[in-house]
Design an enzyme around this catalytic site. Sequence first.
Site, PDB file in Angstrom:
ATOM      1  N   ASP A 363       0.922  -1.184  -0.027  1.00  0.00           N
ATOM      2  CA  ASP A 363      -0.247  -0.158   0.008  1.00  0.00           C
ATOM      3  C   ASP A 363       0.839   1.259  -0.099  1.00  0.00           C
ATOM      4  O   ASP A 363       2.142   1.117  -0.248  1.00  0.00           O
ATOM      5  CB  ASP A 363      -0.913   0.000   1.188  1.00  0.00           C
ATOM      6  CG  ASP A 363      -2.217   0.605   1.029  1.00  0.00           C
ATOM      7  OD1 ASP A 363      -2.350   1.828   0.935  1.00  0.00           O
ATOM      8  OD2 ASP A 363      -3.205   0.149   0.583  1.00  0.00           O
ATOM      9  N   ASP A 364       0.320   2.300   0.497  1.00  0.00           N
ATOM     10  CA  ASP A 364       0.915   3.708   0.474  1.00  0.00           C
ATOM     11  C   ASP A 364       2.288   3.610   1.005  1.00  0.00           C
ATOM     12  O   ASP A 364       2.311   2.819   2.093  1.00  0.00           O
ATOM     13  CB  ASP A 364      -0.106   4.605   1.254  1.00  0.00           C
ATOM     14  CG  ASP A 364       0.434   6.019   0.819  1.00  0.00           C
ATOM     15  OD1 ASP A 364       1.250   6.179   0.281  1.00  0.00           O
ATOM     16  OD2 ASP A 364      -0.701   6.760   1.399  1.00  0.00           O
ATOM     17  N   ARG A 440      -6.236  16.250   3.079  1.00  0.00           N
ATOM     18  CA  ARG A 440      -5.279  15.232   3.489  1.00  0.00           C
ATOM     19  C   ARG A 440      -3.928  15.579   2.848  1.00  0.00           C
ATOM     20  O   ARG A 440      -3.148  14.762   2.413  1.00  0.00           O
ATOM     21  CB  ARG A 440      -5.437  13.695   2.814  1.00  0.00           C
ATOM     22  CG  ARG A 440      -4.783  12.725   3.662  1.00  0.00           C
ATOM     23  CD  ARG A 440      -4.749  11.302   2.776  1.00  0.00           C
ATOM     24  NE  ARG A 440      -4.197  10.201   3.691  1.00  0.00           N
ATOM     25  CZ  ARG A 440      -3.672   9.179   3.440  1.00  0.00           C
ATOM     26  NH1 ARG A 440      -3.512   9.037   2.210  1.00  0.00           N
ATOM     27  NH2 ARG A 440      -3.214   8.376   4.381  1.00  0.00           N
ATOM     28  N   ASP A 475      -6.214   4.757  -5.568  1.00  0.00           N
ATOM     29  CA  ASP A 475      -6.662   5.244  -4.684  1.00  0.00           C
ATOM     30  C   ASP A 475      -7.032   6.799  -4.851  1.00  0.00           C
ATOM     31  O   ASP A 475      -6.414   7.182  -5.919  1.00  0.00           O
ATOM     32  CB  ASP A 475      -5.754   5.422  -3.342  1.00  0.00           C
ATOM     33  CG  ASP A 475      -6.485   5.465  -2.061  1.00  0.00           C
ATOM     34  OD1 ASP A 475      -7.487   5.898  -1.922  1.00  0.00           O
ATOM     35  OD2 ASP A 475      -5.978   5.170  -0.939  1.00  0.00           O
ATOM     36  N   MET A 476      -7.614   7.233  -4.423  1.00  0.00           N
ATOM     37  CA  MET A 476      -7.911   8.908  -4.496  1.00  0.00           C
ATOM     38  C   MET A 476      -8.473   9.545  -3.179  1.00  0.00           C
ATOM     39  O   MET A 476      -9.856   9.138  -2.788  1.00  0.00           O
ATOM     40  CB  MET A 476      -9.148   9.050  -5.608  1.00  0.00           C
ATOM     41  CG  MET A 476      -9.339  10.357  -6.202  1.00  0.00           C
ATOM     42  SD  MET A 476     -10.842  10.842  -5.175  1.00  0.00           S
ATOM     43  CE  MET A 476     -11.237  12.249  -6.460  1.00  0.00           C
ATOM     44  N   ASN A 477      -7.760  10.362  -2.355  1.00  0.00           N
ATOM     45  CA  ASN A 477      -7.987  10.753  -1.035  1.00  0.00           C
ATOM     46  C   ASN A 477      -8.269  11.897  -0.768  1.00  0.00           C
ATOM     47  O   ASN A 477      -8.190  12.379   0.310  1.00  0.00           O
ATOM     48  CB  ASN A 477      -6.722  10.241  -0.332  1.00  0.00           C
ATOM     49  CG  ASN A 477      -6.734   8.916   0.047  1.00  0.00           C
ATOM     50  OD1 ASN A 477      -7.562   8.312   0.456  1.00  0.00           O
ATOM     51  ND2 ASN A 477      -5.658   8.130  -0.464  1.00  0.00           N
ATOM     52  N   CYS A 523     -10.439   2.709  -5.263  1.00  0.00           N
ATOM     53  CA  CYS A 523     -10.780   2.988  -3.634  1.00  0.00           C
ATOM     54  C   CYS A 523     -10.532   4.525  -3.490  1.00  0.00           C
ATOM     55  O   CYS A 523      -9.877   5.198  -4.626  1.00  0.00           O
ATOM     56  CB  CYS A 523      -9.236   2.706  -2.979  1.00  0.00           C
ATOM     57  SG  CYS A 523      -9.132   2.953  -1.314  1.00  0.00           S
ATOM     58  N   ASP A 545     -12.839   2.609   4.365  1.00  0.00           N
ATOM     59  CA  ASP A 545     -11.842   2.627   5.454  1.00  0.00           C
ATOM     60  C   ASP A 545     -12.180   2.187   6.673  1.00  0.00           C
ATOM     61  O   ASP A 545     -11.212   2.015   7.469  1.00  0.00           O
ATOM     62  CB  ASP A 545     -11.044   3.858   5.434  1.00  0.00           C
ATOM     63  CG  ASP A 545     -10.186   4.108   4.284  1.00  0.00           C
ATOM     64  OD1 ASP A 545      -9.813   3.363   3.359  1.00  0.00           O
ATOM     65  OD2 ASP A 545      -9.725   5.400   4.190  1.00  0.00           O
TER      66      ASP A 545
END
Length: 725
Positions: A363-364, A440, A475-477, A523, A545
């Site tokens: 992941d990140d 974020r 992802d896109m936060n 995501c 999440d």
Amino acid sequence: MPIAFTEKNRIFHLSTKHTSYLFRVFENDYLFTLYYGKKLRTADMTHHWQVYPSGFSPIDQTFTDHDFSQDLMMLEYPVYGHGDYRAPAVCVRFPNGSRLLDLQYEAYSIQKGKLPLDGLPCTDGAEETLYILLRDRKSGLGVRLSYSVFYEEDVIARSAEIINSTNDTVILTNAMSMSTDLPIGDFDMISLDGTHIRERQIERKPMRNGTQSVESRRGASSHHHNPFAVFAAPHTTEFAGDAYGVMLVYSGNFLLRAEKDAFSSVRVQAGINSFDFTWELAPNESFITPEALLSYSDKGLNRLSQQYHDLIRTHLGHTKTVGKRRPIVINNWEATYFNFDEQKLIDLIGSCKGLGIDVFVLDDGWFGHRDDDRTSLGDWFTDKRKLPNGLYPLIEACQSVGMQFGLWFEPEMISEDSELYHLHPDWVIGEPGRTFCRGRQQLILDLSREDVLSYICGAVRRILRENRISYVKWDMNRHMTDAYSRLLPPQKQPEIYHRYIKNLYRLLDTLTKEFPDVVFEGCSGGGGRFDAGMLYYTPQIWTSDNSDAIARLRIQYGTSLAYPPVCMTAHVSASPNHQLGRTTPFQTRGLVAMSASFGYELNPLNLTDDERAMIAEQTAQYKKIAPLVVSGDFYRLISPFEDDDCAWIFVSKDRSEAFAIYARQLLRPASNGRRIRFAGLDPEADYYIEELQRTFGGDELMYAGLSVPVLFDFHAVSYTMHRVN
Ligand code: DGJ
């Protein structure tokens, strides 16, 4: 034939297996909706236009022998300015400042199958498509409506094309994908609302006079509302009653509204949100709306959901996943967050040996110099401090324990602390000279630009080409603010939201076609972009999440109203849970997660031997029941929104296999045991339930029900059923 046209009355009759949709070209070539609902064999619905004159409903002068007002009619694609005061489906501004439109029927055609929608995600494989051409005779502007019939799934897909066949540039200010007037307005509106870590909670409210809507102005479909709604008769349950569904295949700013008028008819519309939206159309240009999917069931909400599930699973997007089990994933996010290095990950991967997991997803935190969420988005090369040898040793480690490797990206974003930002500060969305909002800690790349699109595509493509990667988490936060593009001319600035989404679709289309064997998981801070548009490219989406199994009961139950469980990714995470601090049994976490596309979000090195053994049991169990999750019928049995407990069941299409779970939220003191009445089984057949080692009649399980134990808080049990005769 799914689409029939009766010349005499100029009535179009669209039929699916169980539904009919009828509209008519009326006097003066206006298009009126006649009926949508349970299937009709044939219909002479010419009496259905009669309305009684009403004060303050303007009379159309073109009708000379009787009074007529559009304000009182059920209109198929209503306009602004010609007597109807309800919400229009399309609005245009002409060069002389006029906003008036008057759409009249011109022609129709019926074609086999269904065409793609100009780069927008949409369903395919319909039996037939009807095109209706309408024209504003004064200006020459055209509108082409399309209706595609999915006969078996009981779905009608609609969209509209606004064609500028005038000699001037016009400004489109509103373009709904569909509009339908339902004559009996006594409905409850059901929508899926929430926020981050509490997505898609079922909201059901009786409709009142006036407009009620769900919408997004966030640049993404959002955690807060979903582009899906049901209009159900007040007594409709999961198993009985009328229910109309509307789903928009779109991931950006949307509007789904219903307007109940003084005569209790309800206008339902879905499309791109006209808030902060205009689109410039030069002569001969056209604008195609996203697709809206309509469905009707007279057998309650479960049936309606199943219709959408079947359609999404087999007619939306890349078909490689149809009928296939999705990989069991272990993701390191909740195991390590940003705090890892090569050795730590190799140890984690090594500990998965023999657990039955298919893919490890990094992941990140693997790129740039990303130790927290303030840096490095945009710098898609490995962080040499954490991974001095790149991804290769991790991929090797995965292969040595029989797993594949997956990788997280957040390609649409940029950190100010990144090489990319230093090179291209002008690539962000925002107006120079203003301070912009961070979300974020990050900014959004202006994906409406071609140079940004090609940079992102190249960066992701390079990593996928250079490494053996079988799974991508996209992802896109954050959501969009400061909606301004430095490249668009002033009059096109309000196009930025839709241009962004169109280019996102282009990007995903290119990458998913170039890497057809890679599974793409969507995501957006969990389920912030859980919609049919994204599902076209990413056949599964990280549902939330919030990985707490008890919160997930509601999230997954709510999501299933519109989307099939196989499209939801769900992981067993550590206990106490990181988002809510709740301690839950391993078994509950497993059963809830395996009711979707299954995986883990924890560090096996921190588990007891018993828990590790349970992982191996769970993955084996999942592999057995996966065909049910992938292609079975899903029935909601007990609602966690209405009860202290929750139950659902998957049943194979041939009714030979089933898998049910029963879970407790909070136990009310002095509760009696209850019976669950299962659904979807064959009443004539007998079923052996593995967990009980006993056989029951399908009729008994469905009509009398099965007595289930009184479960303590947060406990869950499963029932795995096999037909024995
Ligand atoms: C939000 C996602 O939903 C999480 O699963 C995780 O990938 C983080 N982003 C990483 O930043």
